[in-house]
Design an enzyme around this catalytic site. Structure first.
Site, PDB file in Angstrom:
ATOM      1  CB  ALA A   1      45.957 107.126  12.100  1.00  0.00           C
TER       2      ALA A   1
ATOM      3  CB  SER B   1      44.534  99.086   9.426  1.00  0.00           C
ATOM      4  OG  SER B   1      43.188  98.688   9.567  1.00  0.00           O
TER       5      SER B   1
ATOM      6  CB  ALA C   1      32.400 100.420   0.005  1.00  0.00           C
TER       7      ALA C   1
ATOM      8  NE  ARG D   1      45.461 115.286  16.239  1.00  0.00           N
ATOM      9  CZ  ARG D   1      44.259 115.788  16.467  1.00  0.00           C
ATOM     10  NH1 ARG D   1      44.009 117.062  16.220  1.00  0.00           N
ATOM     11  NH2 ARG D   1      43.297 115.027  16.931  1.00  0.00           N
TER      12      ARG D   1
ATOM     13  CB  VAL E   1      30.936  98.474  16.203  1.00  0.00           C
ATOM     14  CG1 VAL E   1      32.037  97.452  15.956  1.00  0.00           C
ATOM     15  CG2 VAL E   1      29.579  97.792  16.304  1.00  0.00           C
TER      16      VAL E   1
ATOM     17  CB  ILE F   1      51.212 108.665  23.614  1.00  0.00           C
ATOM     18  CG1 ILE F   1      51.554 107.784  24.825  1.00  0.00           C
ATOM     19  CG2 ILE F   1      50.909 110.114  24.031  1.00  0.00           C
ATOM     20  CD1 ILE F   1      52.842 108.150  25.514  1.00  0.00           C
TER      21      ILE F   1
ATOM     22  CD  GLU G   1      38.346  98.377   8.018  1.00  0.00           C
ATOM     23  OE1 GLU G   1      37.955  98.628   6.860  1.00  0.00           O
ATOM     24  OE2 GLU G   1      37.630  97.817   8.863  1.00  0.00           O
TER      25      GLU G   1
ATOM     26  CE1 TYR H   1      42.624 104.202   9.867  1.00  0.00           C
ATOM     27  CE2 TYR H   1      41.624 102.087   9.327  1.00  0.00           C
ATOM     28  CZ  TYR H   1      42.511 102.837  10.075  1.00  0.00           C
ATOM     29  OH  TYR H   1      43.286 102.228  11.025  1.00  0.00           O
TER      30      TYR H   1
ATOM     31  CE  LYS I   1      26.281 103.103  18.153  1.00  0.00           C
ATOM     32  NZ  LYS I   1      26.140 103.409  16.714  1.00  0.00           N
TER      33      LYS I   1
ATOM     34  NE  ARG J   1      38.657  99.840  19.015  1.00  0.00           N
ATOM     35  CZ  ARG J   1      39.360 100.113  17.928  1.00  0.00           C
ATOM     36  NH1 ARG J   1      40.107 101.209  17.885  1.00  0.00           N
ATOM     37  NH2 ARG J   1      39.351  99.295  16.892  1.00  0.00           N
TER      38      ARG J   1
END
Length: 327
Positions: free
Chosen positions: A80, A123, A278, A33, A187, A9, A125, A147, A190, A182
């Site tokens: 995650a 995701s 990769a 956590r 990125v 959350i 990904e 990930y 950033k 975010r």
């Protein structure tokens, strides 16, 4: 009153989802956590309206006791280890939290109350080295990072529990979604942060990896609405959520720096240090199923998103300049 439990959350998605559920009259429980530093910045404005409890996806006992005590009707698993570069440095931790953590939560649901509706944050990904363009629910996975591999496990274990134990477990395959909330390590943030810092004289350059990587970027506030819609539908299923458009990191830089009247070419430096082992070059969604079945569609386009992030960082960082002038 329905009760929703949100793991993760304190993150970007968790904060927007908590706002949405509160607006719909839910009792919201947030799992976080235990940490030595308080990380409630994104949900500070919600703390009087939600309940925060200590728990961890690596600890089965905490999950079982949490479900017994708070009796949620819906669970949104957003927790995650979610930063791709970190997954290369901490692959075992990423697997334990991002993959096996999903199994622990599903097991807790199965034993405590199989009627709980469960949302798993999958995701884009997972598609990695894409085998089909655009990517939809049936596109094969080819993850290119620990990930992505962990998320693929979490996705398939969610499907398996749905089919094996008749749980109402859904998987939202979300493409990149951003906002002013975010994390600064990602990125997009950033870039928006650096553009503003350079404009205000607080920075000089921005070092990035592959500027030609293309992503399907949307607004996080839109995507949490899709999560909620999945759990309201009569049948559990998998859904791809995205804009259906793709933009490069270079385009993001050009637009973000342009928002503050700068030419990104003068400040952005490509650095091999930031390339992935990769690379994932192109991710773009086919969200038609979410549109036709759930009635979901994004409300914010790419340009609006970038402007929103830059404007928010400008508001956040301007006081630093004033403070320097005072000193």
């Amino acid at each position: 009153m329905s009760t929703a439990l949100i793991t993760g959350i304190t993150g970007q998605d968790g904060s927007y989802l908590a706002e949405l559920l509160l607006s719909k009259g839910y009792r919201v429980i947030g799992m976080a956590r235990r940490a030595s530093t308080v990380t409630y910045e994104r949900i500070q404005h919600l703390l009087d309206d939600i309940t925060i409890i200590q728990g961890d996806l690596t600890d089965q006992g905490s999950l079982l006791s949490m479900l017994e005590e708070y009796k949620p009707d819906e669970i949104y698993n957003l927790a995650a280890q979610s930063f791709v570069p970190t997954s290369w440095n901490q692959p075992v931790l990423t697997g334990d939290v991002t993959a096996l953590g999903v199994t622990r939560l599903l097991e807790a649901i199965r034993f405590i109350n199989p009627k709980i509706r469960f949302y798993q944050a999958s995701s884009s990904e997972m598609f990695g080295k894409v085998l089909e363009i655009p990517q939809k629910e049936t596109t094969p996975f080819y993850p290119r990072s620990p990930y992505g591999v962990a998320k693929a496990y979490g996705h398939w274990i969610t499907v398996n529990y749905r089919e094996s134990f008749n749980l109402f477990s859904v998987s939202g395959i979300l493409f990149n979604h951003e906002s002013p909330r975010r994390g600064l390590e990602f990125v997009t943030r950033k870039i928006s942060d650096a553009a503003v810092r350079i404009k205000l004289g607080l920075g000089k350059e921005l070092r990035l990896g592959n500027l030609e990587s293309r992503r399907d970027w949307g607004f996080a506030g839109d995507y949490v609405r899709a999560m909620w819609l999945m759990l309201q539908h009569e049948k559990p299923d998998n859904y791809v959520v995205g804009t259906g458009e793709t933009h490069s990191v270079r385009e993001f830089c050009e637009l973000a720096f342009g928002c503050v009247g700068l030419d990104y070419n003068q400040y952005v430096v490509q650095d091999s240090l930031y390339y992935r082992p990769a690379e994932v070059d192109l991710l773009v969604s086919d969200p038609r199923k979410a549109g036709s079945v759930l009635g979901w569609e994004p409300t914010m386009d790419f340009k609006q998103l970038v402007h929103m992030m830059v404007d928010a960082d400008m508001e956040r960082l301007k006081p630093l300049v004033r403070n320097q002038e005072i000193l």
